[in-house]
Each structure stands twice: as C-alpha cells, then as structure tokens.
Design an enzyme around this catalytic site. Sequence first.
Site, PDB file in Angstrom:
ATOM      1  N   ARG A   1      56.905 118.027  18.922  1.00 22.15           N
ATOM      2  CA  ARG A   1      57.972 118.749  18.206  1.00 22.15           C
ATOM      3  C   ARG A   1      57.613 120.218  17.961  1.00 22.15           C
ATOM      4  NH1 ARG A   1      60.493 114.471  13.759  1.00 22.15           N
ATOM      5  NH2 ARG A   1      62.064 113.637  15.178  1.00 22.15           N
TER       6      ARG A   1
ATOM      7  N   LYS B   1      62.867 102.316  10.902  1.00 21.22           N
ATOM      8  CA  LYS B   1      63.806 102.918   9.935  1.00 21.22           C
ATOM      9  C   LYS B   1      65.104 102.090   9.940  1.00 21.22           C
ATOM     10  CE  LYS B   1      62.179 107.721   9.841  1.00 21.22           C
ATOM     11  NZ  LYS B   1      62.428 109.102  10.315  1.00 21.22           N
TER      12      LYS B   1
ATOM     13  N   GLY C   1      60.567 110.522  17.250  1.00 20.07           N
ATOM     14  CA  GLY C   1      59.214 111.051  17.079  1.00 20.07           C
ATOM     15  C   GLY C   1      58.168 109.989  17.389  1.00 20.07           C
TER      16      GLY C   1
ATOM     17  N   GLY D   1      66.846 109.548  14.785  1.00 18.66           N
ATOM     18  CA  GLY D   1      68.156 109.268  14.196  1.00 18.66           C
ATOM     19  C   GLY D   1      69.214 110.267  14.654  1.00 18.66           C
TER      20      GLY D   1
HETATM   21  P1  ADP Z   1      61.353 106.746  15.810  1.00 21.38           P
HETATM   22  O1  ADP Z   1      60.454 107.699  15.046  1.00 21.38           O
HETATM   23  O2  ADP Z   1      61.023 106.738  17.264  1.00 21.38           O
HETATM   24  O3  ADP Z   1      62.819 106.993  15.540  1.00 21.38           O
HETATM   25  P2  ADP Z   1      60.961 104.662  13.813  1.00 21.38           P
HETATM   26  O4  ADP Z   1      60.424 105.685  12.880  1.00 21.38           O
HETATM   27  O5  ADP Z   1      62.249 103.999  13.453  1.00 21.38           O
HETATM   28  O6  ADP Z   1      61.033 105.259  15.313  1.00 21.38           O
HETATM   29  O7  ADP Z   1      59.929 103.458  13.973  1.00 21.38           O
HETATM   30  C1  ADP Z   1      58.636 103.609  14.493  1.00 21.38           C
HETATM   31  C2  ADP Z   1      57.688 102.618  13.864  1.00 21.38           C
HETATM   32  O8  ADP Z   1      58.229 101.303  13.900  1.00 21.38           O
HETATM   33  C3  ADP Z   1      56.394 102.527  14.622  1.00 21.38           C
HETATM   34  O9  ADP Z   1      55.422 103.165  13.867  1.00 21.38           O
HETATM   35  C4  ADP Z   1      56.154 101.011  14.766  1.00 21.38           C
HETATM   36  O10 ADP Z   1      54.869 100.658  14.366  1.00 21.38           O
HETATM   37  C5  ADP Z   1      57.158 100.412  13.826  1.00 21.38           C
HETATM   38  N1  ADP Z   1      57.570  99.044  14.192  1.00 21.38           N
HETATM   39  C6  ADP Z   1      58.393  98.677  15.188  1.00 21.38           C
HETATM   40  N2  ADP Z   1      58.515  97.337  15.234  1.00 21.38           N
HETATM   41  C7  ADP Z   1      57.752  96.846  14.238  1.00 21.38           C
HETATM   42  C8  ADP Z   1      57.451  95.535  13.776  1.00 21.38           C
HETATM   43  N3  ADP Z   1      57.955  94.459  14.373  1.00 21.38           N
HETATM   44  N4  ADP Z   1      56.635  95.421  12.701  1.00 21.38           N
HETATM   45  C9  ADP Z   1      56.113  96.514  12.119  1.00 21.38           C
HETATM   46  N5  ADP Z   1      56.341  97.764  12.524  1.00 21.38           N
HETATM   47  C10 ADP Z   1      57.151  97.947  13.571  1.00 21.38           C
HETATM   48  C1  3PG Z   2      63.049 112.359  12.080  1.00 22.45           C
HETATM   49  O1  3PG Z   2      61.827 112.198  12.181  1.00 22.45           O
HETATM   50  O2  3PG Z   2      63.884 111.550  12.547  1.00 22.45           O
HETATM   51  C2  3PG Z   2      63.546 113.640  11.458  1.00 22.45           C
HETATM   52  O3  3PG Z   2      62.501 114.536  11.211  1.00 22.45           O
HETATM   53  C3  3PG Z   2      64.342 113.357  10.186  1.00 22.45           C
HETATM   54  O4  3PG Z   2      63.543 112.751   9.216  1.00 22.45           O
HETATM   55  P1  3PG Z   2      64.220 111.852   8.077  1.00 22.45           P
HETATM   56  O5  3PG Z   2      64.680 110.566   8.740  1.00 22.45           O
HETATM   57  O6  3PG Z   2      63.131 111.613   7.063  1.00 22.45           O
HETATM   58  O7  3PG Z   2      65.384 112.622   7.518  1.00 22.45           O
HETATM   59 MG    MG Z   3      59.805 107.669  13.033  1.00 19.73          MG
END
Ligand code: ADP
Ligand code: 3PG
Ligand code: MG
Length: 393
Positions: free
Chosen positions: A38, A199, A350, A373
């Site tokens: 990023r 998330k 990310g 998101g």
């Molecule tokens: P992104 O940043 O790509 O949008 P998220 O922040 O939603 O993705 O999720 C990423 C995290 O989700 C990773 O750190 C991963 O460890 C966690 N994760 C995914 N599936 C599981 C699971 N079944 N149990 C625990 N953690 C999980």
């Molecule tokens: C992300 O990692 O998706 C962006 O930086 C936004 O973060 P946030 O979901 O905490 O608003």
């Molecule tokens: Mg994330």
Amino acid sequence: MTPLRSVGDAAVHGRRVLVRVDFNVPLTPEGAIADDRRIVEALPTLRHLEAAGARTILMSHLGRPDGRRDSRFSLRPVARRLSSLLGRPVPMAEDAVGVHALEASARLQNGEFLLLENLRFHPGEEANDPAFATQLAQLGEVFVEEAFGTVHRAHASTVGVPQRLPSCVGFLVEREIRELGRLREGVERPYVVLLGGAKVADKLPLLESFLGRADSLLIGGALAFPFLARAGARLGATAVEGGLESALARFAERAAAAGTKVVLPDDWLIEVPGSADAQACGAREVPDGAIARDIGPRTRDRFYAELTGSRTVFWNGPLGRAEDRRFAAGTREVLAGLQGLAGYHVCAGGDSARVAADLGVDGAFQYISTGGGAALEFVQGAELPGLAVIPSA
Ligand code: ADP
Ligand code: 3PG
Ligand code: MG
C-alpha cells in the site's frame, strides 16, 4: 464512471497538498510491516508531487484504535519505510491536528513531505466530525484522494476534507477505478466470486449484491461460519459472529431467486485442543472444543471445479487462518489451481494480497487491488462516498 479530476492536472507547485493515503498496512505480531504494497503503490503520486514542487502532507489511519491514542497503531514504522522508499527523510507530526501539525506543514519547502500521526487516534475521524475535518483541511490548500482502500468510509479525511478544499484523485485511485471497472460493467462470464477473511460483520451484508451479478459465489474463511451456523451446523468452539441474522435472512431470501450458485464449505481443517496437527472433519460436525480454521480438501476441489471454465474471478479474503502454516493449505491450493487457469483474475484486500504473496501464489492474478472492503463495494457498482465527493474532470 465519469473520470474524476486528476492530480496530474492539478496546480501544485509551491502549494501545501494534503494527500489521504491508505497506509493501513498489515503488521506482524511484533508490530513490523508485514507487507508494504500500500505504500509502494502510492509512490507514483508522491514522486509526481515531489517533482512538481508540492509541499506534501500525508494522512492515513492504521488499524482500529477506536478514537484513542495507542502506540501499537503508530504510523512511525510507516514513516521509516516511506523515507527509505522515497530516499529522503519523511518527518512525522506527533498528532494529526493542532499547533505542531500546523507549524510543521507551514515550514515545509517545495518537494518536501510530512506524515501526520494516525487519524483514528481522534474520534472525530470516523465520526466525520465537522470541527475535526476543518482542522485537517487547514493543513493544506489542495486535497488529493489516494486512499483507494478507504474510499468506502465516510470519514473526516475522506469526505469532510474534500468538501472543504479543491480536490482530485491520485494515480493509484485512477488505476483502481480503471481496472476494477472491468468487473463493474460488461464483465466477461462466467464470473466467479471467491470470498473469505475475517471482517465478517463488514462483509457479510455486502454479499447480497453479488446475487444475480456473479455466476458463482464461493464462500470460505471465517465468513462461512454464520451461514453454516444458521443452517444448524455444529461448529464446536469456533467463534461465530452474531448480530447478522437479518443480513443472513435477506441473503437466503434473495439467493433462491437470483440464479447465482452459492457454494459453502463441505469440510474443514480443525484445531483440536491438545493436538499440534490440523485434522479434517465435515463442515457441519465440528467436535466439541475444536475450532474450524481452514477449508478442507473436499472444499478445495469443489471450489477449484467452480473456477475451471470461468472468464473472470474476484477474490477477497483468505479461506483460512493462512498466517498459520497448518491452516494455509486451503488458500494456497485453491489459488495455485487458479494460477493455471485463463481469464481476468483480481485479488483485493490488504491481508489477501499479503497472504497470496507469502504463499507464492500471487502469480494467479492479473490485477492486485489495494482495496479490501472498498474493492468489494466498488465492483458491485456501489457509490463510494470518498469518490462521490471528488469533482469530475
Ligand atoms: P482482507 O484484508 O484481505 O480484506 P480480512 O481482513 O477480512 O481480509 O481477513 C483476513 C484475515 O482473515 C486473515 O488474517 C486470516 O487469518 C483470517 N481468517 C480467514 N479465515 C479464517 C478462519 N477460518 N479462522 C480464523 N481466521 C481466519
Ligand atoms: C482496509 O484495510 O480495508 C482499509 O484500510 C479500511 O480499514 P477499515 O476497514 O478499518 O475501515
Ligand atoms: Mg484485512
């Protein structure tokens, strides 16, 4: 989408330019930068501003410190990484607003940079508080939106500030709009959406918009838990996010009529107390005390079968807890399979981008977005508040 005013056309020489970046980088448990994508992706805009003689003030959030100062979420490591990437010192203002930030921004010379401390140390950021937005806006004369990953948030730095200053978008935001735009209109079918991640409360309510839009929706990761729990699955000691009943009910109601195939896991890899190794079990029969951590081998095959023959794939969210080697196989195997398939494949998020790179399967993607998101909402055709506020070119 009609093109937005670009930083390439803005008069910035000798002016204080306030740039919203998304330096919300993944951190290791020790607090080091786990992936600097990023930061790297914002460099073309930053180098342009430097060469054009702008006085650049950078602002970002990091993590979710919930409106309180918390040293674990300091942007200091980011300032150090940015300094080495730019090859020049990037000093920090200890606070995003206030006398010190004002003085530091006023002292900037042409071509210099200043990074403000984490915006989310102030409750006014996420609340889009007018007084906080006004304080931020006083730091600059021109605003550049370069935080694609955060344009789905209506916060002070993404909406309040551009309402108060002449505004444009940076080169990264322009590229994201162009590339992700291919999934917004005229997408080549079959179109498969592969989702996971953690998330859940943020993402689950968004899935509904993929119904009718995608041909198949494959759901893994922690995102799958509430769907299975609602269908009566036994999930042992797995933490399932609550409060999602109405979103789940709406999804189920629309899914039946939508003509989008929704595929949930058939099996898991689980963590069993007292055992160091991952074990497999059916998706609806997690034993008491065990925790579902990754999709199992049957689900990997099922997902791969759905990806075969697709023309477009959008992926957001690891399919398991991929940071733990024992639970990385689901994500690794599915993406390794995708690597051998033709089509336009987009990775968004990310953590997703970092996991794909760590597992050596980022070659599966023609495009890697810096948004998670935000990308999810953008490809569904949603109007994003941080873009809606920028004037057209
Ligand atoms: P992104 O940043 O790509 O949008 P998220 O922040 O939603 O993705 O999720 C990423 C995290 O989700 C990773 O750190 C991963 O460890 C966690 N994760 C995914 N599936 C599981 C699971 N079944 N149990 C625990 N953690 C999980
Ligand atoms: C992300 O990692 O998706 C962006 O930086 C936004 O973060 P946030 O979901 O905490 O608003
Ligand atoms: Mg994330």
